[in-house]
Design a protein around this motif. Structure first.
Motif, PDB file in Angstrom:
ATOM      1  N   GLY A 192      71.448 -93.089  59.461  1.00  0.00           N
ATOM      2  CA  GLY A 192      70.505 -92.487  58.516  1.00  0.00           C
ATOM      3  C   GLY A 192      70.819 -91.051  58.137  1.00  0.00           C
ATOM      4  N   THR A 193      72.065 -90.606  58.430  1.00  0.00           N
ATOM      5  CA  THR A 193      72.394 -89.217  58.103  1.00  0.00           C
ATOM      6  C   THR A 193      73.387 -89.085  56.949  1.00  0.00           C
ATOM      7  N   ALA A 194      73.784 -90.194  56.337  1.00  0.00           N
ATOM      8  CA  ALA A 194      74.651 -90.158  55.160  1.00  0.00           C
ATOM      9  C   ALA A 194      74.172 -91.242  54.204  1.00  0.00           C
ATOM     10  N   ARG A 195      74.545 -91.104  52.940  1.00  0.00           N
ATOM     11  CA  ARG A 195      74.113 -92.071  51.931  1.00  0.00           C
ATOM     12  C   ARG A 195      75.325 -92.589  51.158  1.00  0.00           C
ATOM     13  N   VAL A 196      75.123 -93.719  50.513  1.00  0.00           N
ATOM     14  CA  VAL A 196      76.163 -94.255  49.634  1.00  0.00           C
ATOM     15  C   VAL A 196      75.680 -94.057  48.201  1.00  0.00           C
ATOM     16  N   LEU A 197      76.493 -93.346  47.435  1.00  0.00           N
ATOM     17  CA  LEU A 197      76.108 -93.009  46.061  1.00  0.00           C
ATOM     18  C   LEU A 197      77.184 -93.457  45.082  1.00  0.00           C
ATOM     19  N   THR A 198      76.752 -93.794  43.856  1.00  0.00           N
ATOM     20  CA  THR A 198      77.732 -94.013  42.791  1.00  0.00           C
ATOM     21  C   THR A 198      78.145 -92.650  42.245  1.00  0.00           C
ATOM     22  N   GLY A 199      79.181 -92.657  41.398  1.00  0.00           N
ATOM     23  CA  GLY A 199      79.636 -91.408  40.807  1.00  0.00           C
ATOM     24  C   GLY A 199      78.545 -90.739  39.978  1.00  0.00           C
ATOM     25  N   ALA A 200      77.612 -91.558  39.443  1.00  0.00           N
ATOM     26  CA  ALA A 200      76.515 -90.999  38.646  1.00  0.00           C
ATOM     27  C   ALA A 200      75.337 -90.581  39.519  1.00  0.00           C
ATOM     28  N   GLY A 201      75.454 -90.770  40.822  1.00  0.00           N
ATOM     29  CA  GLY A 201      74.402 -90.304  41.731  1.00  0.00           C
ATOM     30  C   GLY A 201      73.363 -91.340  42.102  1.00  0.00           C
ATOM     31  N   ALA A 202      73.531 -92.598  41.674  1.00  0.00           N
ATOM     32  CA  ALA A 202      72.559 -93.632  42.065  1.00  0.00           C
ATOM     33  C   ALA A 202      72.731 -93.956  43.554  1.00  0.00           C
TER      34      ALA A 202
END
Ligand code: SF4
Length: 164
Positions: free
Chosen positions: A69-79
């Motif tokens: 829970g300390t990192a996220r997966v994001l698309t290049g557009a920030g989704a």
């Protein structure tokens, strides 16, 4: 006989973010498939993401940090696609357990399937050491993950599991 969970894209299925496959042309994998030992799986598609889909990277750590829970997966557009990646990892573990697989061969470099390296979260093409989200969960759960350049090592490990 031991079974092996394998990234679906390595088996020629066009499930990657860009709609392509990354077929691995390997005699051992071909033999395992013929013997019915291969479980094809794509965590991102199973987690609910479409093909094609925007490329995503782990921001703030690797797959271990995502599970913590300390990192996220994001698309290049920030989704934020973290939930789909975690769900895909859970379903991959379910598939491995249901199929009796204690070994996986997963595509290197992917934010789901990478086992030695992932991209660094800046969408700059720079890779760093780390696990993808699915690899992190499988390894935590006792499924040993190899990449497509380690098929001989996976075969050696399989033999140790199969020896009495
Ligand atoms: Fe291949 Fe894994 Fe990416 Fe699916 S999530 S396309 S199996 S590397």
């Amino acid at each position: 006989m031991e079974r092996i969970l394998v990234s679906a894209c390595l088996l020629g299925r066009p499930v990657r973010y860009d709609g392509a496959a990354k077929n691995v042309d390997d005699e051992l994998v071909g033999r395992w498939r013929a013997e019915g030992r291969v479980i094809p799986f794509c965590p991102e598609v199973s987690g609910g993401l479409p093909v094609p889909r925007p490329p995503a990277e782990i921001v703030g750590g690797d797959g271990e940090a995502v599970l913590d829970g300390t990192a996220r997966v994001l698309t290049g557009a920030g989704a934020d696609v973290t939930a789909a990646f975690v769900q895909g990892a859970r379903l991959a573990l379910d598939a491995a357990r249901r199929g009796g697989a204690r070994v996986a061969i997963l595509k290197e470099g992917s934010p789901s399937c990478g086992s030695l390296r992932i991209y660094d979260g800046r969408f700059s093409g720079t890779s760093i050491p780390g696990h993808g989200v699915t690899t992190a969960l499988l390894e935590r759960s006792g499924v040993r993950v190899f990449d497509e350049d380690q098929i001989d090592a996976a075969a050696t490990y399989l033999r140790t599991l199969e020896s009495p």
